[in-house]
Design a protein around this motif. Structure first.
Motif, PDB file in Angstrom:
ATOM      1  N   ALA A 395      -5.391 -12.036   9.531  1.00  0.00           N
ATOM      2  CA  ALA A 395      -4.382 -10.981   9.467  1.00  0.00           C
ATOM      3  C   ALA A 395      -3.437 -11.205   8.293  1.00  0.00           C
ATOM      4  O   ALA A 395      -3.021 -10.248   7.614  1.00  0.00           O
ATOM      5  N   MET A 396      -3.097 -12.459   8.010  1.00  0.00           N
ATOM      6  CA  MET A 396      -2.246 -12.783   6.861  1.00  0.00           C
ATOM      7  C   MET A 396      -2.903 -12.339   5.556  1.00  0.00           C
ATOM      8  O   MET A 396      -2.254 -11.740   4.684  1.00  0.00           O
ATOM      9  N   LEU A 397      -4.197 -12.606   5.419  1.00  0.00           N
ATOM     10  CA  LEU A 397      -4.912 -12.216   4.203  1.00  0.00           C
ATOM     11  C   LEU A 397      -5.051 -10.699   4.095  1.00  0.00           C
ATOM     12  O   LEU A 397      -4.850 -10.123   3.012  1.00  0.00           O
ATOM     13  N   LEU A 398      -5.379 -10.035   5.192  1.00  0.00           N
ATOM     14  CA  LEU A 398      -5.572  -8.587   5.145  1.00  0.00           C
ATOM     15  C   LEU A 398      -4.276  -7.860   4.802  1.00  0.00           C
ATOM     16  O   LEU A 398      -4.290  -6.836   4.119  1.00  0.00           O
ATOM     17  N   SER A 399      -3.142  -8.385   5.280  1.00  0.00           N
ATOM     18  CA  SER A 399      -1.862  -7.759   4.950  1.00  0.00           C
ATOM     19  C   SER A 399      -1.637  -7.741   3.439  1.00  0.00           C
ATOM     20  O   SER A 399      -1.133  -6.754   2.886  1.00  0.00           O
ATOM     21  N   THR A 400      -2.039  -8.816   2.755  1.00  0.00           N
ATOM     22  CA  THR A 400      -1.872  -8.872   1.304  1.00  0.00           C
ATOM     23  C   THR A 400      -2.934  -8.045   0.591  1.00  0.00           C
ATOM     24  O   THR A 400      -2.656  -7.421  -0.443  1.00  0.00           O
ATOM     25  N   LEU A 401      -4.157  -8.013   1.116  1.00  0.00           N
ATOM     26  CA  LEU A 401      -5.210  -7.229   0.471  1.00  0.00           C
ATOM     27  C   LEU A 401      -4.898  -5.740   0.500  1.00  0.00           C
ATOM     28  O   LEU A 401      -5.304  -5.005  -0.408  1.00  0.00           O
ATOM     29  N   VAL A 402      -4.190  -5.278   1.513  1.00  0.00           N
ATOM     30  CA  VAL A 402      -3.758  -3.875   1.515  1.00  0.00           C
ATOM     31  C   VAL A 402      -2.862  -3.593   0.319  1.00  0.00           C
ATOM     32  O   VAL A 402      -3.009  -2.578  -0.376  1.00  0.00           O
ATOM     33  N   LEU A 403      -1.934  -4.509   0.045  1.00  0.00           N
ATOM     34  CA  LEU A 403      -1.050  -4.338  -1.115  1.00  0.00           C
ATOM     35  C   LEU A 403      -1.837  -4.382  -2.420  1.00  0.00           C
ATOM     36  O   LEU A 403      -1.534  -3.646  -3.363  1.00  0.00           O
ATOM     37  N   VAL A 404      -2.860  -5.244  -2.486  1.00  0.00           N
ATOM     38  CA  VAL A 404      -3.651  -5.350  -3.712  1.00  0.00           C
ATOM     39  C   VAL A 404      -4.371  -4.037  -3.989  1.00  0.00           C
ATOM     40  O   VAL A 404      -4.382  -3.536  -5.128  1.00  0.00           O
ATOM     41  N   THR A 405      -4.986  -3.452  -2.978  1.00  0.00           N
ATOM     42  CA  THR A 405      -5.720  -2.202  -3.185  1.00  0.00           C
ATOM     43  C   THR A 405      -4.777  -1.052  -3.538  1.00  0.00           C
ATOM     44  O   THR A 405      -5.122  -0.189  -4.354  1.00  0.00           O
ATOM     45  N   LEU A 406      -3.602  -1.023  -2.946  1.00  0.00           N
ATOM     46  CA  LEU A 406      -2.636   0.016  -3.310  1.00  0.00           C
ATOM     47  C   LEU A 406      -2.130  -0.180  -4.740  1.00  0.00           C
ATOM     48  O   LEU A 406      -1.936   0.794  -5.480  1.00  0.00           O
ATOM     49  N   ALA A 407      -1.926  -1.435  -5.152  1.00  0.00           N
ATOM     50  CA  ALA A 407      -1.548  -1.693  -6.538  1.00  0.00           C
ATOM     51  C   ALA A 407      -2.667  -1.292  -7.492  1.00  0.00           C
ATOM     52  O   ALA A 407      -2.420  -0.785  -8.593  1.00  0.00           O
ATOM     53  N   ALA A 408      -3.920  -1.496  -7.078  1.00  0.00           N
ATOM     54  CA  ALA A 408      -5.048  -1.071  -7.903  1.00  0.00           C
ATOM     55  C   ALA A 408      -5.094   0.445  -8.035  1.00  0.00           C
ATOM     56  O   ALA A 408      -5.434   0.978  -9.099  1.00  0.00           O
ATOM     57  N   ALA A 409      -4.756   1.156  -6.963  1.00  0.00           N
ATOM     58  CA  ALA A 409      -4.725   2.621  -7.029  1.00  0.00           C
ATOM     59  C   ALA A 409      -3.683   3.097  -8.044  1.00  0.00           C
ATOM     60  O   ALA A 409      -3.933   4.035  -8.819  1.00  0.00           O
ATOM     61  N   ARG A 410      -2.531   2.462  -8.055  1.00  0.00           N
ATOM     62  CA  ARG A 410      -1.503   2.830  -9.037  1.00  0.00           C
ATOM     63  C   ARG A 410      -1.952   2.483 -10.451  1.00  0.00           C
ATOM     64  O   ARG A 410      -1.705   3.240 -11.398  1.00  0.00           O
ATOM     65  N   TRP A 411      -2.619   1.345 -10.613  1.00  0.00           N
ATOM     66  CA  TRP A 411      -3.089   0.933 -11.935  1.00  0.00           C
ATOM     67  C   TRP A 411      -4.099   1.937 -12.474  1.00  0.00           C
ATOM     68  O   TRP A 411      -4.041   2.323 -13.647  1.00  0.00           O
ATOM     69  N   GLN A 426      -8.932   4.639  -0.434  1.00  0.00           N
ATOM     70  CA  GLN A 426      -9.846   4.620   0.706  1.00  0.00           C
ATOM     71  C   GLN A 426     -10.048   3.193   1.214  1.00  0.00           C
ATOM     72  O   GLN A 426     -10.081   2.959   2.436  1.00  0.00           O
ATOM     73  N   ALA A 427     -10.180   2.247   0.315  1.00  0.00           N
ATOM     74  CA  ALA A 427     -10.312   0.848   0.732  1.00  0.00           C
ATOM     75  C   ALA A 427      -9.061   0.379   1.467  1.00  0.00           C
ATOM     76  O   ALA A 427      -9.156  -0.387   2.443  1.00  0.00           O
ATOM     77  N   ALA A 428      -7.893   0.812   1.025  1.00  0.00           N
ATOM     78  CA  ALA A 428      -6.651   0.424   1.693  1.00  0.00           C
ATOM     79  C   ALA A 428      -6.616   0.925   3.132  1.00  0.00           C
ATOM     80  O   ALA A 428      -6.139   0.215   4.032  1.00  0.00           O
ATOM     81  N   GLU A 429      -7.121   2.133   3.378  1.00  0.00           N
ATOM     82  CA  GLU A 429      -7.135   2.660   4.746  1.00  0.00           C
ATOM     83  C   GLU A 429      -8.059   1.827   5.636  1.00  0.00           C
ATOM     84  O   GLU A 429      -7.724   1.541   6.797  1.00  0.00           O
ATOM     85  N   HIS A 430      -9.216   1.443   5.126  1.00  0.00           N
ATOM     86  CA  HIS A 430     -10.116   0.596   5.920  1.00  0.00           C
ATOM     87  C   HIS A 430      -9.480  -0.771   6.184  1.00  0.00           C
ATOM     88  O   HIS A 430      -9.616  -1.323   7.291  1.00  0.00           O
ATOM     89  N   LEU A 431      -8.790  -1.314   5.199  1.00  0.00           N
ATOM     90  CA  LEU A 431      -8.142  -2.604   5.391  1.00  0.00           C
ATOM     91  C   LEU A 431      -7.008  -2.508   6.398  1.00  0.00           C
ATOM     92  O   LEU A 431      -6.779  -3.453   7.180  1.00  0.00           O
ATOM     93  N   ARG A 432      -6.289  -1.400   6.401  1.00  0.00           N
ATOM     94  CA  ARG A 432      -5.229  -1.214   7.397  1.00  0.00           C
ATOM     95  C   ARG A 432      -5.815  -1.212   8.806  1.00  0.00           C
ATOM     96  O   ARG A 432      -5.244  -1.801   9.737  1.00  0.00           O
ATOM     97  N   GLY A 513       7.466  -2.387  -2.104  1.00  0.00           N
ATOM     98  CA  GLY A 513       7.813  -0.967  -2.095  1.00  0.00           C
ATOM     99  C   GLY A 513       6.670  -0.047  -1.732  1.00  0.00           C
ATOM    100  O   GLY A 513       6.902   1.108  -1.355  1.00  0.00           O
ATOM    101  N   ILE A 514       5.426  -0.503  -1.849  1.00  0.00           N
ATOM    102  CA  ILE A 514       4.286   0.355  -1.527  1.00  0.00           C
ATOM    103  C   ILE A 514       3.725   0.053  -0.146  1.00  0.00           C
ATOM    104  O   ILE A 514       2.728   0.658   0.261  1.00  0.00           O
ATOM    105  N   ALA A 515       4.346  -0.883   0.575  1.00  0.00           N
ATOM    106  CA  ALA A 515       3.854  -1.243   1.910  1.00  0.00           C
ATOM    107  C   ALA A 515       4.261  -0.195   2.923  1.00  0.00           C
ATOM    108  O   ALA A 515       5.362   0.368   2.859  1.00  0.00           O
ATOM    109  N   ARG A 516       3.378   0.080   3.863  1.00  0.00           N
ATOM    110  CA  ARG A 516       3.694   1.023   4.937  1.00  0.00           C
ATOM    111  C   ARG A 516       4.591   0.376   5.977  1.00  0.00           C
ATOM    112  O   ARG A 516       5.462   1.028   6.538  1.00  0.00           O
ATOM    113  N   SER A 517       4.397  -0.909   6.272  1.00  0.00           N
ATOM    114  CA  SER A 517       5.236  -1.655   7.209  1.00  0.00           C
ATOM    115  C   SER A 517       5.832  -2.838   6.465  1.00  0.00           C
ATOM    116  O   SER A 517       5.159  -3.844   6.227  1.00  0.00           O
ATOM    117  N   ARG A 518       7.096  -2.708   6.102  1.00  0.00           N
ATOM    118  CA  ARG A 518       7.735  -3.748   5.315  1.00  0.00           C
ATOM    119  C   ARG A 518       7.880  -5.045   6.105  1.00  0.00           C
ATOM    120  O   ARG A 518       7.670  -6.137   5.571  1.00  0.00           O
TER     121      ARG A 518
END
Length: 579
Positions: A395-411, A426-432, A513-518
């Motif tokens: 769960a610790m890793l997945l919480s960070t991977l969600v942020l990585v995929t959202l940062a990739a979407a912005r990039w 789409q990957a971020a939704e599956h990770l959530r 700032g891009i996290a759904r649950s801070r």
């Protein structure tokens, strides 16, 4: 609107299919919606017209050209609308066909020597355009980049007709399964085509591989058949893979080259990736040896590496392109070793993010050693059990991977990569979804611990949270949405850390700032840097503490214990065992 282009040499045979019942009786009311002169014979509506007559009209100039005609003189393009689009009339399909024919230079507007063509409709959502590639002056039609031109024209048609606008591509996507491959998979009872299975398996085998030999060993261990192509000198030039049991009509295995599965799975691209990022070969990832299990230790180290990737993707340079490749390998390694509860979502996330790992942007310094080493550590540590410390670390890793995929979407969005940005989201939704399953138990335990904190201490932690996070409105009661955060701050303080300093540090990191649950992000960040167990212990109830204290006093001062009033029956409960 999606165009699909093919070449062929049998005009009569293609017309027979278009006007026939279809492979599954899916063709209804086949008829022409347009032609090169508007007067072509229509076997679907004219009883006197035949398929042979229509084929002869289309092949007239091909026959006149003789040996100068191309061997594959049939140009076939199917155009399909999105399922959510409105139903188009025949006249609108005629307009679409004429725009596409002009866009690919088969029959330019105002050219009397343009190629002959017809547009056949046998379903509500698509048409088929058939053209013969010999002009009226008996010269071959010049069809350079016809697919790209057709795709660009479809984007313009979507805007003009108010249809759903698809995201334009850049030519770096993997080839999708053909209709024949999908039909065969359905006949054989497969949930996906062999091409998709091979693509996923080869990609997972590459995740964290240190050498070319190790990569091929992993592919064979995954159950695939591998055939290497050698030069006369004995050097390996390429490879092909096949799925056991997947054979053609001649009972021969169906082989797929790595480059046909994905552009970055060719042997030269694999060698370049292995050379650019040499991974460490230690059996365990760095961390706290002996305290955590190998899977939990590997996931904690991968979480730290993923946090650095969020920072790198937040910059404006092109070095993020290399980080995306490493993140893709990290997702593949996580999906490969995930428990059954989260495996389907993680596999879907890795498949979706695979599209985001390729673009036309090239990093000058493709340094992905940290990410590839983290992926290797996860694979070498083995699968997580999905519960206890291993499950909390997941769960610790997945919480960070969600942020990585959202940062990739912005990039990707900043560079106009529409398909890659959509794939990252789409990957971020599956990770959530996977995170919700993995974090349900530990987050519930931390929330209970936060509610069990004494009132005075809870007010202290709530004040710290409001001050650091910038919430100036003090609540009249403890904020229930900060229960887990208050619990982890209390646990960190008992371990000897300054809760205010910890919270300030993790709040200053990128991606919050891009996290759904801070609060979820902050909780797992604090647990990692404070070296707290990823799976928190359940809180002790007040009655358990009172019972244990009374028993201790009874052993040390028996007279006082005897003179003390008897405890009510409701308070003498058996202590619950600790996990």
């Amino acid at each position: 609107m999606v165009p699909k282009i093919r070449r062929g040499s049998n005009t009569r045979g293609l017309l027979a299919y278009l006007y026939g019942p279809g492979k599954r009786d899916e063709h209804t009311d086949p008829h022409l919606v347009g032609s090169w002169d508007g007067f072509a014979p229509d076997p679907g509506r004219d009883p006197e017209a035949t398929l042979s007559r229509l084929a002869a009209s289309l092949d007239l100039r091909v026959k006149q050209a003789g040996t100068q005609a191309p061997a594959e003189h049939v140009w076939h393009c199917s155009v399909r609308t999105d399922p959510g689009d409105r139903l188009l009339a025949d006249t609108e399909w005629d307009t679409i066909a004429r725009h596409l024919i002009q866009a690919v230079n088969l029959a330019p507007n105002g050219d009397p020597d343009g190629c002959r063509w017809v547009a056949v409709r046998h379903a509500d959502d698509h048409i088929h355009i058939l053209a013969t590639m010999v002009r009226g002056d008996l010269r071959r039609a010049r069809l350079n980049y016809d697919l790209k031109k057709a795709q660009a024209e479809c984007r313009r048609i979507e805007k003009e007709m108010g249809l759903r606008q698809l995201t334009p591509g850049d030519g770096t996507a993997a080839k999708k399964p053909t209709s024949a491959e999908r039909f065969k998979a359905e006949r054989t009872g497969r949930t996906e085509t062999p091409r998709e299975t091979l693509h996923t398996t080869v990609r997972q085998a590459l995740a964290g591989a240190a050498t070319e030999a190790e990569f091929f060993t992993r592919v064979r261990e995954a159950g695939l058949r591998v055939k290497l192509r050698h030069a006369p000198s004995g050097d390996v030039l390429g490879y092909t893979v096949a799925l056991p049991g997947d054979r053609n009509r001649n009972a021969a295995p169906i082989w797929f080259a790595g480059s046909t599965l994905a552009p970055d799975l060719s042997l030269p691209k694999i060698r370049q990736r292995l050379a650019d990022a040499t991974v460490t070969t230690e059996p365990n990832a760095p961390g706290t040896p002996g305290r955590w299990s190998p899977p939990a230790n590997a996931r904690r180290h991968a979480t730290q590496t993923a946090e650095h990737a969020v920072t790198r993707l937040a910059t404006d340079d092109d070095e993020g392109a290399a980080q995306l490749i490493g993140v893709g390998e990290l997702l593949d390694a996580t999906a490969r070793t995930s428990p059954a509860a989260t495996r389907s979502e993680l596999v879907a996330a890795a498949r979706a993010f695979e599209r985001a790992t390729r673009s036309r942007v090239r990093a000058e310094r493709a340094d992905t050693r940290a990410l590839r080493s983290a992926a290797r550590g996860i694979i070498q540590a083995g699968g997580a059990l999905g519960r206890g410390e291993d499950g909390g670390a997941t769960a610790m890793l997945l919480s960070t991977l969600v942020l990585v995929t959202l940062a990739a979407a912005r990039w990707h969005s900043a560079r106009g990569h529409a398909q890659q940005a959509a794939a990252s989201r789409q990957a971020a939704e599956h990770l959530r979804a996977a995170y919700q399953q993995a974090a349900a138990t530990p987050m519930h335990t931390m929330c209970e611990a936060g509610r069990a904190i004494p009132a005075a201490e809870r007010r202290h932690y709530d004040t710290t949270i409001r001050t650091v996070l910038g919430d100036d409105q003090p609540p009249s009661a403890p904020a229930r949405d900060h229960d887990a955060l208050a619990a982890v701050l209390a646990e960190a303080e008992k371990a000897g850390h300054d809760p205010t300093a910890l919270l300030e540090e993790v709040t200053s990191w990128r991606g919050l700032g891009i996290a759904r649950s801070r609060d979820d992000v902050l909780v797992w960040r604090i647990r990692r840097i404070a070296n707290l167990p990823a799976d928190p212990a359940p809180p002790r109830s007040a009655s358990v503490t009172s019972t244990r204290t009374t028993a201790k006093l009874g052993r040390t001062a028996p007279r006082v214990a005897q003179s003390a009033p008897a405890q009510p029956a409701t308070d003498r409960r058996r202590p619950t065992p600790r996990r």
